[in-house]
Design an enzyme around this catalytic site. Structure first.
Site, PDB file in Angstrom:
ATOM      1  N   GLU A 501     -11.080   6.951  -1.475  1.00 29.11           N
ATOM      2  CA  GLU A 501     -10.973   5.530  -0.968  1.00 29.11           C
ATOM      3  C   GLU A 501      -9.774   4.820  -1.887  1.00 29.11           C
ATOM      4  O   GLU A 501     -10.160   3.846  -2.334  1.00 29.11           O
ATOM      5  CB  GLU A 501     -12.135   4.693  -0.850  1.00 29.11           C
ATOM      6  CG  GLU A 501     -12.956   5.138   0.394  1.00 29.11           C
ATOM      7  CD  GLU A 501     -13.885   4.082   0.742  1.00 29.11           C
ATOM      8  OE1 GLU A 501     -14.159   3.183   0.342  1.00 29.11           O
ATOM      9  OE2 GLU A 501     -14.844   4.596   1.541  1.00 29.11           O
ATOM     10  N   GLY A 502      -8.903   5.816  -2.506  1.00 26.36           N
ATOM     11  CA  GLY A 502      -7.941   4.994  -3.305  1.00 26.36           C
ATOM     12  C   GLY A 502      -8.649   5.162  -4.736  1.00 26.36           C
ATOM     13  O   GLY A 502      -9.436   4.718  -5.356  1.00 26.36           O
TER      14      GLY A 502
END
Length: 834
Positions: A501-502
């Protein structure tokens, strides 16, 4: 008199800057000042005219808006356009996604703490609490990290069936579609609790309820798509995944090379408009078992079938797994976290236009859709799961360190062990506070993209510290795998949260400040929009934002200097806050002012190059992040009812956050490319230096004492964890022994004189000898039968905690192979070909 008169104008200018007075006040104040000088014969008429021309006239131009707009703003707009960093369409979509909330207040330089404290405390409905206490507890009982990773390589089948039956996969789906329609906080609580037991369970539940088809459908889907898919997703008939990451576009997801070309193709016997899509995706959670695939690709329309634009942008589609051409690959194996994860590919797959989420109207809007949904999902999924891992570590390690003796003392009483225990407790208090406040924002209708990035980055980083410290404390117990090891799988899996998620490196360097400085700043985004818009209609908005920005900068310069000279003594603490923490509110306000000043000066002096100076933006982002963490801690203490016994945790967490913020500020100033500017900011905001020390040892010792004993503070810290029971899992032995240990200590204290008189030796460190000691003590009448029974029960459970698992020399490989052959069909060459 002349000196007084000059000092008066300087003091007045400083006061007007401090309060952010509008230009009209400046005109009036300067006119009065000149008139006083003239009347008192301090200056002559000629000097008064010169001063009016130099001071009053320019300020009068600023005060008369039409004149200012024509003479100043129209000329400054092209200059500003050249200074501001350029943004691509994808950057613009990411920056404008979601909403701003308390992060904007922190960026303003003057946060109103009363607004934060009036925010409702997070709470559960009776139905949500029941689900957490019952269904979630049962799912925890049905799963474990050891069984998932060593036996099933997945969530056990019974657990999967239970999760589908009880609606775990549809927590965010409205009731009208068959979902549970839980609040963001309830969603967070469920994920957190599952994570204190089994990562496969938490991830398998987390993904369908965060960034995935259900959320995209809820916000952007057509009614037909919602009515078809949402009931199936809520029941677990469909298992979703979302395919975004490309081998050549990881953190830079906007540059995905997966391509879809608009064409006419055949679908269900009819010629329809759609896309011919080719994709290569990896790291896709739930892909190996998914029945419906969310897919992001870049859409192109070279023949103009949808309009006159060739590059349509990123588009999101929802494709059934059995759609012709969809290929689900084999599984990835992410660090023994055996949730389902794998690649998917497709070559020239025809995807009808009706499969685009939202239909034709949403073609090309996929990037904004993803950014909007990620702004919410990122604030729940990984913060909740990592707080759960933190609670798992603190619960197990604190119990172990309380009952495990070395050198005839519980290891929790050694200062060398108290230091990591304090870090574990303090960081857990802080990250749980961040999780709760972030979920509260979502339940108020916000989609705080910057706050969600802060929560994701800092909660996962601190969870890594907690688990690493826990492994250090339990030593050899932690590195020997087996069903009795409560921490090893969490230790292995922590880097997954850092990555997904990043990636955290990119989140810190590019998103938190890069997005926060533009989105949270009261004027910058408007300036960027209107500076690029050359129309006269945008000039008025540019003019308001530009001079509002000038006032903002001068106000923060004055405030920073005043706070520095007075030590922030006159900053007002919130009316309804705990008086013990008034100084912390003042420190946070002063830090907020310094951040606003540093951010503006950095944007002004570095301009577009600031985007590339990631060491600076990362540190500026750290200051904003620590301010949000500080806010979360202060809010949590109020929401919990200001329990005095929690103050060591609060004090440690606050001091740690302030110290980290101070290090970040010092890092910016020490490495600033323009040394003159850095010196100016340091002299203005920190003329006496930065005094933000680390948490002290005495606070750490109090936290260690809280953790090694059963008390309300420890129970609040570990609230809503899964607490094991012996009939479910033998790792519960640690909790049983921990509960019994105070009685063992009481016996030891009572017999201190007898031990000193050598009537009996001290309690042996070797648990194998403790039964014999109890027998002698009872024979001497020093303990009664009930106390001996307590000792026996303690020995049984504490010995289970101390021991580590062992296995056959080949780890049972031969037996496992034989069992696998007996229950499996060995495919023939023909089977394999088919």
């Amino acid at each position: 008199m002349i000196a007084i008169w000059i000092i008066a104008v300087l003091a007045g200018a400083f006061a007007l800057c401090f309060v952010g007075a509008p230009a009209g006040f400046w005109v009036a104040a300067l006119a009065v000042w000149i008139a006083v000088g003239l009347a008192a014969h301090l200056i002559g008429a000629a000097a008064a005219i010169v001063l009016a021309a130099l001071l009053v006239l320019p300020m009068l131009v600023v005060a008369i808006v039409p004149l200012r707009r024509a003479l100043v703003s129209r000329r400054l707009r092209p200059v500003f356009r050249s200074i501001m960093p350029k943004m691509s369409a994808t950057e613009s979509a990411a920056i404008e996604a979601g909403t701003v909330w308390w992060d904007a207040a922190l960026f303003s330089g003057r946060p109103d703490w009363n607004v934060l404290l009036k925010t409702p405390a997070p709470s559960l409905t009776a139905e949500e609490q029941s689900f957490l206490d019952n269904e979630t507890e049962q799912l925890c009982d049905l799963s474990s990290d050891w069984d998932s990773t060593s036996l099933w390589q997945d969530l056990p089948p019974d657990a999967w069936a239970f999760a589908k039956e009880k609606g775990f996969l549809g927590m965010i789906i409205p009731r009208r579609y068959g979902g549970l329609e839980f609040s963001a906080y309830a969603h967070s609580q469920v994920i957190q609790k599952l994570s204190t037991r089994c990562s496969a369970a938490s991830v398998s539940v987390m993904v369908p309820n965060s960034l995935g088809p259900a959320e995209l459908l809820l916000h952007y889907g057509t009614e037909q798509q919602k009515n078809h898919y949402l009931p199936r997703l809520a029941r677990g008939d469909d298992i979703p995944c979302f395919a975004l990451t490309n081998p050549y576009a990881g953190s830079d997801a906007a540059s995905i090379t997966d391509r879809g070309v608009v064409c006419v193709g055949e679908f269900q016997g009819q010629q329809v408009l759609g896309f011919r899509v080719t994709w290569r995706k990896r790291y896709i959670t739930l892909a190996p078992i998914a029945t419906v695939l969310g897919l992001a690709f870049r859409a192109h329309d070279p023949d103009g079938l949808l309009g006159d634009k060739a590059d349509l942008g990123i588009t999101c589609a929802l494709i059934p797994r059995d759609h012709p051409g969809v290929v689900i690959g084999r599984r990835h194996w992410p660090l023994n976290a055996v949730f389902q994860n794998g690649p998917t590919t497709g070559d020239d797959v025809f995807v009808p236009l009706d499969m685009v989420i939202g239909g034709r109207a949403q073609v090309g809007n996929g990037w904004r859709m993803l950014m909007e949904c990620l702004a919410a999902g990122r604030a729940i999924s990984l913060p909740s799961s990592n707080v759960g891992m933190g609670k798992l570590a603190v619960r197990g390690v604190s119990a172990y360190s309380a009952i495990r003796r070395q050198f005839n003392l519980p290891v929790a009483q050694f200062e060398a062990v108290q230091e990591p225990l304090a870090r574990m407790g303090g960081h857990l208090y802080a990250i749980d506070a961040v999780r709760r406040l972030s979920a509260s924002a979502l339940d108020q209708g916000e989609k705080p993209s910057v706050i969600s990035a802060i929560a994701k980055y800092h909660v996962t980083e601190r969870a890594r510290i907690i688990v690493n410290d826990g492994m250090d404390v339990i030593g050899g117990k932690g590195i020997c795998m087996g069903p009795g090891n409560f921490l090893a799988r969490a230790y292995q899996q922590i880097p997954i949260a850092i990555t997904v998620e990043g990636a955290n490196i990119m989140t810190r360097a590019l998103i938190i400040f890069g997005q926060g400085a533009i989105r949270c700043h009261p004027f910058v985004l408007t300036l960027m929009r209107t500076a690029s818009d050359r129309s006269d209609g945008a000039l008025a908005a540019f003019d308001r934002a530009l001079f509002g920005h000038f006032g903002f900068v001068f106000r923060n310069m004055a405030r920073a200097l005043m706070f520095a000279l007075t030590g922030g003594l006159f900053i007002a603490a919130p009316r309804d806050a705990a008086p013990q923490l008034s100084a912390d509110y003042r420190r946070a306000t002063r830090l907020s002012t310094a951040l606003a000043l540093l951010a503006d000066i950095s944007m002004a002096t570095l301009g577009g190059s600031l985007k590339r100076r990631e060491a600076i933006t990362g540190r500026l982002g750290d200051v904003l992040s620590q301010l949000f963490i500080i806010s979360s801690i202060l809010k949590r203490f109020e929401d919990d009812g200001r329990p005095e016994e929690d103050l060591p945790l609060v004090r440690w967490a606050l001091d740690d956050a302030f110290h980290r913020a101070g290090e970040a500020v010092e890092g910016v100033l020490s490495n600033y490319p323009n040394r003159l500017v850095a010196g100016f900011v340091r002299a203005l905001a920190f003329p006496f230096g930065l005094h933000l020390p680390k948490p002290d040892d005495s606070t750490g010792a109090r936290i260690a004492t809280l953790l090694r004993t059963d008390n309300p503070s420890r129970r609040r810290l570990l609230a809503d964890s899964w607490f094991p029971r012996m009939e479910v899992d033998r790792i519960a032995a640690g909790d049983v022994a921990f509960a019994l240990y105070p009685q063992i200590e009481a016996i030891e204290r009572r017999l201190k004189g007898e031990i000193a008189a050598k009537r009996i030796e001290r309690l042996p460190q070797d648990l194998g000898r403790l039964d014999g000691w109890a027998e002698r003590a009872e024979a001497l009448g020093l303990i009664d039968a009930a106390e001996r029974a307590v000792i026996a029960q303690f020995v049984t459970h504490a010995d289970m905690v101390v021991q580590v698992d062992d296995f056959p020399a080949d780890f049972g490989a031969a037996d496992n192979a034989r069992a696998l052959m007996e229950r499996s069909h060995v495919p023939s060459v023909q089977d394999a070909a088919e």
